[in-house]
Design a protein around this motif. Structure first.
Motif, PDB file in Angstrom:
ATOM      1  N   TYR A 101      69.419  72.605  40.055  1.00  0.00           N
ATOM      2  CA  TYR A 101      69.485  73.993  40.536  1.00  0.00           C
ATOM      3  C   TYR A 101      70.958  74.380  40.671  1.00  0.00           C
ATOM      4  CZ  TYR A 101      68.406  78.104  43.350  1.00  0.00           C
ATOM      5  OH  TYR A 101      68.293  79.383  43.812  1.00  0.00           O
ATOM      6  N   PRO A 102      71.348  75.497  40.060  1.00  0.00           N
ATOM      7  CA  PRO A 102      72.785  75.810  39.987  1.00  0.00           C
ATOM      8  C   PRO A 102      73.440  76.151  41.321  1.00  0.00           C
ATOM      9  CG  PRO A 102      71.494  77.188  38.465  1.00  0.00           C
ATOM     10  CD  PRO A 102      70.528  76.482  39.364  1.00  0.00           C
ATOM     11  N   ILE A 103      72.697  76.794  42.233  1.00  0.00           N
ATOM     12  CA  ILE A 103      73.321  77.226  43.485  1.00  0.00           C
ATOM     13  C   ILE A 103      73.194  76.106  44.512  1.00  0.00           C
ATOM     14  CG2 ILE A 103      73.408  79.016  45.253  1.00  0.00           C
ATOM     15  CD1 ILE A 103      72.282  80.974  43.249  1.00  0.00           C
ATOM     16  N   THR A 104      74.247  75.334  44.623  1.00  0.00           N
ATOM     17  CA  THR A 104      74.269  74.177  45.507  1.00  0.00           C
ATOM     18  C   THR A 104      74.580  74.618  46.940  1.00  0.00           C
ATOM     19  OG1 THR A 104      76.612  73.857  45.054  1.00  0.00           O
ATOM     20  CG2 THR A 104      75.070  72.730  43.604  1.00  0.00           C
ATOM     21  N   PRO A 105      74.381  73.711  47.928  1.00  0.00           N
ATOM     22  CA  PRO A 105      74.600  74.131  49.315  1.00  0.00           C
ATOM     23  C   PRO A 105      76.049  74.494  49.660  1.00  0.00           C
ATOM     24  CG  PRO A 105      73.244  72.175  49.221  1.00  0.00           C
ATOM     25  CD  PRO A 105      73.781  72.390  47.843  1.00  0.00           C
ATOM     26  N   LYS A 106      76.991  74.195  48.812  1.00  0.00           N
ATOM     27  CA  LYS A 106      78.383  74.545  49.124  1.00  0.00           C
ATOM     28  C   LYS A 106      78.707  75.954  48.657  1.00  0.00           C
ATOM     29  CE  LYS A 106      79.915  70.789  51.114  1.00  0.00           C
ATOM     30  NZ  LYS A 106      80.740  70.656  52.306  1.00  0.00           N
ATOM     31  N   GLU A 107      79.949  76.377  48.936  1.00  0.00           N
ATOM     32  CA  GLU A 107      80.335  77.760  48.644  1.00  0.00           C
ATOM     33  C   GLU A 107      80.429  78.046  47.136  1.00  0.00           C
ATOM     34  OE1 GLU A 107      84.673  78.269  49.632  1.00  0.00           O
ATOM     35  OE2 GLU A 107      84.403  76.169  50.136  1.00  0.00           O
ATOM     36  N   HIS A 108      80.265  79.313  46.793  1.00  0.00           N
ATOM     37  CA  HIS A 108      80.371  79.743  45.400  1.00  0.00           C
ATOM     38  C   HIS A 108      81.143  81.052  45.333  1.00  0.00           C
ATOM     39  CE1 HIS A 108      77.477  76.746  44.058  1.00  0.00           C
ATOM     40  NE2 HIS A 108      76.777  77.036  45.148  1.00  0.00           N
ATOM     41  N   GLY A 109      81.679  81.316  44.145  1.00  0.00           N
ATOM     42  CA  GLY A 109      82.418  82.567  43.952  1.00  0.00           C
ATOM     43  C   GLY A 109      81.488  83.711  43.607  1.00  0.00           C
ATOM     44  N   THR A 110      82.015  84.926  43.735  1.00  0.00           N
ATOM     45  CA  THR A 110      81.204  86.120  43.501  1.00  0.00           C
ATOM     46  C   THR A 110      80.657  86.190  42.074  1.00  0.00           C
ATOM     47  OG1 THR A 110      82.661  87.258  45.019  1.00  0.00           O
ATOM     48  CG2 THR A 110      81.195  88.618  43.722  1.00  0.00           C
ATOM     49  N   GLU A 111      81.506  85.918  41.103  1.00  0.00           N
ATOM     50  CA  GLU A 111      81.088  86.039  39.704  1.00  0.00           C
ATOM     51  C   GLU A 111      79.925  85.097  39.403  1.00  0.00           C
ATOM     52  OE1 GLU A 111      84.059  85.036  36.827  1.00  0.00           O
ATOM     53  OE2 GLU A 111      82.843  85.738  35.160  1.00  0.00           O
ATOM     54  N   PHE A 112      80.058  83.856  39.872  1.00  0.00           N
ATOM     55  CA  PHE A 112      79.006  82.860  39.649  1.00  0.00           C
ATOM     56  C   PHE A 112      77.697  83.300  40.308  1.00  0.00           C
ATOM     57  CE2 PHE A 112      76.646  79.113  41.012  1.00  0.00           C
ATOM     58  CZ  PHE A 112      76.498  78.445  39.805  1.00  0.00           C
ATOM     59  N   LEU A 113      77.791  83.760  41.549  1.00  0.00           N
ATOM     60  CA  LEU A 113      76.585  84.188  42.257  1.00  0.00           C
ATOM     61  C   LEU A 113      75.952  85.407  41.581  1.00  0.00           C
ATOM     62  CD1 LEU A 113      77.782  83.673  45.921  1.00  0.00           C
ATOM     63  CD2 LEU A 113      75.998  82.383  44.721  1.00  0.00           C
ATOM     64  N   MET A 114      76.775  86.326  41.114  1.00  0.00           N
ATOM     65  CA  MET A 114      76.237  87.515  40.452  1.00  0.00           C
ATOM     66  C   MET A 114      75.579  87.156  39.122  1.00  0.00           C
ATOM     67  SD  MET A 114      76.636  90.072  42.435  1.00  0.00           S
ATOM     68  CE  MET A 114      76.429  91.436  41.325  1.00  0.00           C
ATOM     69  N   ASP A 115      76.135  86.181  38.416  1.00  0.00           N
ATOM     70  CA  ASP A 115      75.507  85.712  37.173  1.00  0.00           C
ATOM     71  C   ASP A 115      74.154  85.061  37.456  1.00  0.00           C
ATOM     72  OD1 ASP A 115      77.441  86.574  35.421  1.00  0.00           O
ATOM     73  OD2 ASP A 115      78.545  84.686  35.391  1.00  0.00           O
ATOM     74  N   HIS A 116      73.990  84.558  38.666  1.00  0.00           N
ATOM     75  CA  HIS A 116      72.733  83.894  39.052  1.00  0.00           C
ATOM     76  C   HIS A 116      72.006  84.708  40.122  1.00  0.00           C
ATOM     77  CE1 HIS A 116      75.159  80.685  37.240  1.00  0.00           C
ATOM     78  NE2 HIS A 116      73.993  80.173  36.872  1.00  0.00           N
ATOM     79  N   ARG A 117      72.122  86.023  40.023  1.00  0.00           N
ATOM     80  CA  ARG A 117      71.520  86.892  41.029  1.00  0.00           C
ATOM     81  C   ARG A 117      70.017  86.630  41.165  1.00  0.00           C
ATOM     82  NH1 ARG A 117      72.311  89.302  45.773  1.00  0.00           N
ATOM     83  NH2 ARG A 117      71.147  91.234  45.998  1.00  0.00           N
ATOM     84  N   HIS A 118      69.347  86.344  40.045  1.00  0.00           N
ATOM     85  CA  HIS A 118      67.901  86.077  40.066  1.00  0.00           C
ATOM     86  C   HIS A 118      67.560  84.859  40.925  1.00  0.00           C
ATOM     87  CE1 HIS A 118      69.957  84.052  36.827  1.00  0.00           C
ATOM     88  NE2 HIS A 118      68.979  83.194  36.708  1.00  0.00           N
TER      89      HIS A 118
END
Length: 430
Positions: A101-118
């Motif tokens: 699963y790409p969204i791990t429990p640690k922090e992420h940047g905006t671009e990455f999160l927006m690419d994985h908005r779903h």
RNA sequence: UCCGCAGUAGCUCAGUGGUAGAGCAAUCGGCUGUUAACCGAUCGGUCGCAAGUUCGAAUCUUGCCUGCGGAGCCA
């Protein structure tokens, strides 16, 4: 007994089964904690090796992040849980195993999160914002329905620009040019002449190259329009409406506000009436507070609005703008022809304008002059003028931007988190 | 469109002219109340793209691309 996390409190001491996803897990040699979510809420499942048995414990340790599963367990009240309940797991059935699963429990940047908005929507924070958005929509229907408003849906495809200034999305309508709606207002005026008090709730589109935390290309607007309402009546509806949605969120979204770390004491103060200042008074205030270069007739920018909003702990109305700054359909103040009977509502804490509204011109002659002055195509506005020809009445209305309102009430920085799939200047995916 | 900042492992970042680094994730092992758990090991690289300067470039120069923050405009 099959149930949901939201309803688990009714089954304390009983065994229930919940369809859920694994948000996260922690484990040691003899105890495992499964962070479960099912859309209705979040709950922790506890698996103790000595009680659950070797096989179940091993299975619990092996579940991967965001795998879907049926969890069976005993509902227990537990003060250590922020939610109040825990599930002592007695059975696990994997529905579908997730890998990497790409969204791990640690922090992420905006671009990455927006690419994985779903997938980002699954997070606790996004879940909370979406629930607050939903509560605001629910409270909106409640407010207007209780007051005898009728919901009317204006068209999204239009043949002309209601207000010439903003850029519109252009498309084809068979052999004609067409545009995506940037406001349903003119149609709502027609609806008010048919149904009295009306409101709309729908998407609007602005092809503006705006890149700020307050702007979306596609956003949702609530546009009420009321026959026989003057400027004063209009402001009353606005402040009561905004107070109603804030109080509804406070009442029904306590967990969500807490999850977002929102300072609710600031929201508790949001009760009608709201303070009002005229454009002239606002100008005077700005001159005294470091904005000496703003002249009468200039529009206020975001820094100006923020400075004004910061001296109040409630939303503030700025009224009576110069006519030249506002659209053609606004009613002039009869005692001062150079200003119009309009008001912008500025949210506290720097969230900017959330409402723009006005009394509309109801005089046929004046409106047709204004259409000429603004160089608008008379044919396109023929139907709109006819509203003033057949039983014209004073009427008023306003438009509230949903995402800015959600951002303010939730306390999130950027409107991109307040809509499920934001359309931004450089984003049409996912 | 304008101004400013950034782009290095799947993710978040450090590295400012001399052998490519850390934390997280993943994999393996340990741990009985964890809350972004923790501890040990393993795995992991087109340093945004292109050209140039140099004995040598992630590092300096130029151009381009992408993103972020803001302005204008607006809800």
């Amino acid at each position: 007994m099959k149930t949901t996390i939201a309803e688990v409190g009714q089954f304390v001491g009983q065994e229930v089964t919940i369809g859920a996803w694994l948000a996260n897990k922690r484990s040691s040699g003899k105890i495992a904690f499964l962070q479960l979510r099912d859309g209705t809420g979040f709950i922790q499942g506890v698996v103790v090796k000595s009680e659950a048995g070797e096989e179940l414990f091993k299975a619990a340790k092996a579940v991967t992040q965001e795998s879907s599963l049926y969890v069976t367990g005993l509902v227990q009240e537990d003060s250590r849980s922020p939610f109040g309940y825990e599930l002592t797991v007695t059975g696990l059935e994997i529905i579908s195993e997730a890998a990497d699963y790409p969204i791990t429990p640690k922090e992420h940047g905006t671009e990455f999160l927006m690419d994985h908005r779903h997938l980002w929507l699954r997070s606790r924070r996004q879940h909370a914002v979406m629930k607050i958005r939903n509560e605001i929509i629910r409270a909106t229907y409640e407010f207007f329905n209780e007051r005898g408003f009728v919901k009317v849906d204006p068209p999204i495809l239009t043949g002309s620009a209601p207000e010439g200034t903003s850029e519109l999305f252009h498309t084809r309508y068979f052999d004609e040019d067409a545009y995506l709606s940037q406001s349903g207002q003119l149609y709502m005026e027609a609806a008010a002449m048919a149904l009295g008090k009306v409101f709309s709730f729908g998407p609007t589109f602005r092809a503006e190259k705006s890149k700020t935390r307050r702007h979306l290309i596609e956003f949702w607007m609530i546009e009420p329009e009321m026959a026989f309402y003057n400027f004063e009546d209009n402001l009353k509806v606005q402040e009561e409406y905004v107070a109603h949605i804030v109080q509804s969120v406070l009442k029904n979204c306590q967990l969500e506000l807490e999850r977002l770390g929102r300072d609710t004491s600031k929201l508790e103060q949001i009760k009608a009436p709201f303070p009002r200042i005229t454009y002239d008074e606002a100008l005077e205030f700005l001159h005294k507070n470091g904005f000496e270069d703003v002249k009468w007739g200039d529009d206020f920018g975001a820094p100006h609005e923020t400075a004004i909003a910061q001296s109040y702990d409630k939303p503030v109305f700025i009224t009576h703008y110069p006519t030249s700054l506002k659209p053609f359909y606004m009613q002039p103040d009869e005692s001062r022809e150079e200003v119009v009977l309009c008001a912008d509502l500025i949210a506290p804490e720097g969230y900017g304008e959330i409402i723009g509204g006005s009394e509309r011109i109801h005089d046929f002659q004046l409106l047709s002059e204004r259409i000429k002055e603004h160089n608008l195509e008379p044919e396109a506005y023929e139907w709109y003028l006819e509203l003033r020809k057949y039983g014209s009445v004073p009427h008023s209305g306003f438009g509230l931007g949903l995402e800015r309102t959600v951002a303010w009430i939730s306390g999130v920085e950027h409107v991109r988190e307040t809509i499920p799939f934001p359309r931004l200047l450089n984003r049409l995916y996912p």
